[in-house]
Motif scaffolding. Structure first.
Motif, PDB file in Angstrom:
ATOM      1  N   GLY A  69      33.349 112.519   5.225  1.00 21.72           N
ATOM      2  CA  GLY A  69      34.719 112.192   4.852  1.00 21.72           C
ATOM      3  C   GLY A  69      35.646 112.036   6.040  1.00 21.72           C
ATOM      4  O   GLY A  69      36.736 111.491   5.906  1.00 21.72           O
ATOM      5  N   GLU A  70      35.226 112.520   7.205  1.00 27.36           N
ATOM      6  CA  GLU A  70      36.038 112.347   8.413  1.00 27.36           C
ATOM      7  C   GLU A  70      35.903 110.907   8.895  1.00 27.36           C
ATOM      8  O   GLU A  70      34.887 110.249   8.656  1.00 27.36           O
ATOM      9  CB  GLU A  70      35.588 113.322   9.510  1.00 27.36           C
ATOM     10  N   THR A  71      36.897 110.414   9.590  1.00 24.63           N
ATOM     11  CA  THR A  71      36.914 109.008  10.003  1.00 24.63           C
ATOM     12  C   THR A  71      35.836 108.668  11.027  1.00 24.63           C
ATOM     13  O   THR A  71      35.442 107.510  11.143  1.00 24.63           O
ATOM     14  CB  THR A  71      38.286 108.624  10.590  1.00 24.63           C
ATOM     15  N   THR A  72      35.336 109.646  11.752  1.00 24.05           N
ATOM     16  CA  THR A  72      34.325 109.366  12.781  1.00 24.05           C
ATOM     17  C   THR A  72      32.903 109.675  12.317  1.00 24.05           C
ATOM     18  O   THR A  72      31.971 109.583  13.113  1.00 24.05           O
ATOM     19  CB  THR A  72      34.616 110.195  14.051  1.00 24.05           C
ATOM     20  N   THR A  73      32.716 110.017  11.069  1.00 26.17           N
ATOM     21  CA  THR A  73      31.391 110.369  10.562  1.00 26.17           C
ATOM     22  C   THR A  73      30.535 109.123  10.390  1.00 26.17           C
ATOM     23  O   THR A  73      30.904 108.206   9.665  1.00 26.17           O
ATOM     24  CB  THR A  73      31.503 111.115   9.218  1.00 26.17           C
ATOM     25  N   PRO A  74      29.357 109.098  11.049  1.00 25.22           N
ATOM     26  CA  PRO A  74      28.465 107.947  10.885  1.00 25.22           C
ATOM     27  C   PRO A  74      27.736 108.005   9.546  1.00 25.22           C
ATOM     28  O   PRO A  74      27.837 109.003   8.812  1.00 25.22           O
ATOM     29  CB  PRO A  74      27.475 108.122  12.045  1.00 25.22           C
ATOM     30  N   ALA A  75      26.989 106.980   9.238  1.00 30.07           N
ATOM     31  CA  ALA A  75      26.200 106.951   8.009  1.00 30.07           C
ATOM     32  C   ALA A  75      24.970 107.833   8.173  1.00 30.07           C
ATOM     33  O   ALA A  75      24.358 107.886   9.238  1.00 30.07           O
ATOM     34  CB  ALA A  75      25.782 105.521   7.693  1.00 30.07           C
ATOM     35  N   ILE A  76      24.614 108.513   7.116  1.00 29.91           N
ATOM     36  CA  ILE A  76      23.413 109.337   7.123  1.00 29.91           C
ATOM     37  C   ILE A  76      22.187 108.443   6.999  1.00 29.91           C
ATOM     38  O   ILE A  76      22.251 107.376   6.379  1.00 29.91           O
ATOM     39  CB  ILE A  76      23.467 110.388   5.985  1.00 29.91           C
ATOM     40  N   SER A  77      21.080 108.888   7.593  1.00 32.11           N
ATOM     41  CA  SER A  77      19.848 108.094   7.523  1.00 32.11           C
ATOM     42  C   SER A  77      18.630 109.017   7.580  1.00 32.11           C
ATOM     43  O   SER A  77      18.761 110.243   7.626  1.00 32.11           O
ATOM     44  CB  SER A  77      19.809 107.076   8.662  1.00 32.11           C
ATOM     45  N   SER A  78      17.466 108.422   7.600  1.00 30.97           N
ATOM     46  CA  SER A  78      16.222 109.172   7.668  1.00 30.97           C
ATOM     47  C   SER A  78      16.217 110.083   8.896  1.00 30.97           C
ATOM     48  O   SER A  78      16.662 109.681   9.969  1.00 30.97           O
ATOM     49  CB  SER A  78      15.049 108.186   7.739  1.00 30.97           C
ATOM     50  N   GLY A  79      15.742 111.283   8.717  1.00 27.86           N
ATOM     51  CA  GLY A  79      15.721 112.256   9.805  1.00 27.86           C
ATOM     52  C   GLY A  79      16.936 113.167   9.827  1.00 27.86           C
ATOM     53  O   GLY A  79      16.962 114.151  10.551  1.00 27.86           O
ATOM     54  N   ASP A  80      17.942 112.843   9.026  1.00 33.86           N
ATOM     55  CA  ASP A  80      19.166 113.642   8.939  1.00 33.86           C
ATOM     56  C   ASP A  80      19.062 114.607   7.755  1.00 33.86           C
ATOM     57  O   ASP A  80      18.246 114.411   6.846  1.00 33.86           O
ATOM     58  CB  ASP A  80      20.389 112.751   8.725  1.00 33.86           C
TER      59      ASP A  80
END
Length: 124
Positions: A69-80
């Motif tokens: 929800g923060e403006t600098t949060t990247p997209a989640i992906s495999s391995g996360d």
């Protein structure tokens, strides 16, 4: 009220909650967080405050952590890993983010009072 009485009551409550933690699940949670490429956290209200504090501690350990929800949060992906915090296990936004994390290939860890909820079902 005496501060010692209040502190004692809080410590007894925390002790009773900690006594209910499944050691196997706690170990799997720790291993999952440590093995993850990045750690994403989310919760609403008080659960959100706990999630943010957890993210700060994770960062202090040298791991990469993000608050959803923060403006600098990247997209989640495999391995996360997505750490979803919800006392009820049914908070709509938390469940939705957990579903999205799974769909994107991430793992989901649920911190909740009951595994018999939608959030508990989503958890790895």
């Amino acid at each position: 009220m005496d501060i010692r009485e209040v502190a004692g009551a809080i410590m007894r409550e925390v002790s009773s909650v900690v006594a209910e933690i499944d050691r196997g699940q706690a170990g799997a949670f720790i291993e999952g967080v440590l093995a993850a490429k990045r750690v994403f956290v989310f919760g609403e209200g008080r659960s959100g405050l706990v999630a943010r504090a957890f993210a700060m501690r994770i960062m202090q350990m040298g791991l990469e952590a993000h608050v959803v929800g923060e403006t600098t949060t990247p997209a989640i992906s495999s391995g996360d890993i997505f750490v979803a915090v919800s006392g009820s296990g049914s908070t709509a936004s938390t469940v939705l983010f957990a579903e999205n994390a799974k769909a994107a290939g991430g793992r989901v860890a649920a911190v909740t009072a009951s595994a018999r909820t939608r959030l508990g079902e989503l958890a790895d």
